[in-house]
Design a protein around this motif. Structure first.
Motif, PDB file in Angstrom:
ATOM      1  N   SER A 109      47.441  42.379  43.449  1.00 55.49           N
ATOM      2  CA  SER A 109      47.761  40.474  43.750  1.00 55.49           C
ATOM      3  C   SER A 109      46.210  39.733  42.434  1.00 55.49           C
ATOM      4  O   SER A 109      46.946  38.587  41.948  1.00 55.49           O
ATOM      5  CB  SER A 109      47.707  40.132  45.225  1.00 55.49           C
ATOM      6  OG  SER A 109      45.997  40.534  45.811  1.00 55.49           O
ATOM      7  N   PRO A 157      52.999  29.503  43.608  1.00 58.20           N
ATOM      8  CA  PRO A 157      52.743  30.662  44.098  1.00 58.20           C
ATOM      9  C   PRO A 157      53.753  31.768  44.148  1.00 58.20           C
ATOM     10  O   PRO A 157      55.269  31.408  44.290  1.00 58.20           O
ATOM     11  CB  PRO A 157      52.625  30.039  45.577  1.00 58.20           C
ATOM     12  CG  PRO A 157      51.967  28.764  44.871  1.00 58.20           C
ATOM     13  CD  PRO A 157      53.329  28.364  44.214  1.00 58.20           C
ATOM     14  N   SER A 200      47.303  37.471  39.812  1.00 51.97           N
ATOM     15  CA  SER A 200      47.214  35.942  39.759  1.00 51.97           C
ATOM     16  C   SER A 200      47.098  35.287  38.184  1.00 51.97           C
ATOM     17  O   SER A 200      46.941  34.277  38.061  1.00 51.97           O
ATOM     18  CB  SER A 200      46.596  35.602  41.044  1.00 51.97           C
ATOM     19  OG  SER A 200      46.451  34.429  41.217  1.00 51.97           O
ATOM     20  N   PRO A 208      48.627  31.457  42.057  1.00 49.23           N
ATOM     21  CA  PRO A 208      48.302  32.567  43.510  1.00 49.23           C
ATOM     22  C   PRO A 208      49.757  33.143  43.480  1.00 49.23           C
ATOM     23  O   PRO A 208      50.651  33.092  43.320  1.00 49.23           O
ATOM     24  CB  PRO A 208      47.902  31.313  44.782  1.00 49.23           C
ATOM     25  CG  PRO A 208      47.859  29.824  43.780  1.00 49.23           C
ATOM     26  CD  PRO A 208      48.895  30.014  43.199  1.00 49.23           C
ATOM     27  N   VAL A 209      49.167  34.664  43.698  1.00 42.39           N
ATOM     28  CA  VAL A 209      49.601  35.473  44.430  1.00 42.39           C
ATOM     29  C   VAL A 209      49.197  35.761  45.870  1.00 42.39           C
ATOM     30  O   VAL A 209      48.438  35.683  46.059  1.00 42.39           O
ATOM     31  CB  VAL A 209      49.724  36.520  43.502  1.00 42.39           C
ATOM     32  CG1 VAL A 209      50.685  38.007  44.629  1.00 42.39           C
ATOM     33  CG2 VAL A 209      49.926  36.503  42.288  1.00 42.39           C
TER      34      VAL A 209
END
Length: 326
Positions: free
Chosen positions: A54, A33, A58, A64-65
């Protein structure tokens, strides 16, 4: 002599074995991430930009961000934190360009060197500032009336900003210098808490980085002028302060993403490419329209050059007005 030669050959072998691993690590980015550290509290322009980027980022990177807020010292707290993280592209700073271009002029001592310990990755948006007043406290309808009101009430009006040296603060200092007026500065730890006090009447006016435009449309705040060289596309009928006689008035700043110094160029290039794709998307453009900001895709080199230009122009203002960091 023989032992030295053996040690040299051994070191070369170890280095050769390590190179494929380095190449693989860069080629497989991202491998976990990504954390985006925002230098201001939730609700401000930097926070809104980070969250608008974000989710699509992502999806593009397959990881994931996560957005995390670390406010304080005009971005220095977040900047220092990110500068000390591994230089692998998995931790990014989202901040106004002031962290790099303004803070070295504000603070005599900093725990990190933003020009060396951070590397520009991608600009995100050109953030305009909008001169807004609380109409219940400041009974004016135009920027000219407002300046006249300030002159008649020297030192009696207060204005808020996200902190000493922030672009809204510097915009107010530009106005004070060019119009030869005085008002009292109230620094906050972000634009959102300053905006709350403007709405609540605790302060009289503010150069808003766009988060209060919804309140302008609702009639809770009055928009008098734009602190940019050109009128805002969202408010074409609102004049600039340059048009009002404050020649050359330009308080625009470029918000964007930075990585720890030493981050490999291929990683920076990948992030720049994917972030620029997001900036051109309809969803991002729509979210920037809501705060009056303008998407600004550019290369890391152009983003760095923009920071140098801002350092020169804002540095001169900071010295002339004797502005110090918090």
């Amino acid at each position: 002599m023989l032992q030295r030669a053996r040690r040299t050959l051994l070191a070369a072998a170890v280095a050769a074995l390590a190179l494929p691993g380095v190449a693989f690590a860069q080629g497989s980015f991202p491998s976990k991430p990504i954390r985006v550290v925002v230098s201001f509290p939730p609700g401000g322009a930097a926070d809104q930009i980070a969250r608008a980027v974000s989710e699509p980022l992502s999806q593009a990177l397959g990881q994931p961000v996560v957005v995390e807020n670390r406010a304080g010292a005009n971005g220095n707290i977040a900047g220092e934190f990110v500068s000390k993280q591994p230089a692998d592209g998995h931790t990014l700073l989202m901040s106004s360009g002031g962290t790099v271009s303004i803070n070295p002029h504000l603070y005599q001592k900093m725990a990190f060197d933003p020009t060396k310990d951070l590397v520009p990755v991608a600009a995100a948006a050109r953030v305009l500032v909008f001169l807004e007043v609380n109409p219940a406290k400041v009974p004016v309808n135009t920027a000219k009336e407002f300046v006249d009101h300030l002159r008649k009430n020297p030192g009696k009006l207060t204005f808020g900003s996200p902190g000493n040296g922030s672009s809204p603060h510097l915009a107010a200092e530009m106005m004070k210098a060019q119009a030869n007026v005085f008002a009292t500065h109230i620094p906050y730890r972000g634009a959102a808490p300053a905006m709350q006090d403007l709405l609540g009447g605790q302060i009289d006016f503010m150069f808003d980085p766009g988060i209060g435009l919804q309140h302008v449309k609702a009639g809770k705040l009055k928009l008098l002028a734009v602190g940019s060289p050109k009128r805002s596309p969202q408010f074409p009928d609102v004049p600039t302060l340059d048009e009002m006689g404050m020649k050359g008035f330009d308080a625009d700043t470029w918000f964007g993403f930075y990585a720890p110094g030493g981050t490999p160029q291929p990683v920076v290039a990948r992030l720049n490419t994917e972030i620029n794709k997001v900036l051109r998307s309809a969803g991002f453009i729509e979210r920037m329209n809501a705060i009056g900001a303008i998407p600004a895709p550019m290369s890391p080199q152009d983003f760095a050059a923009r920071g140098q230009i801002d350092s020169i122009r804002f540095g001169a203002l900071i010295r002339a007005r004797n502005i110090k960091g918090d």
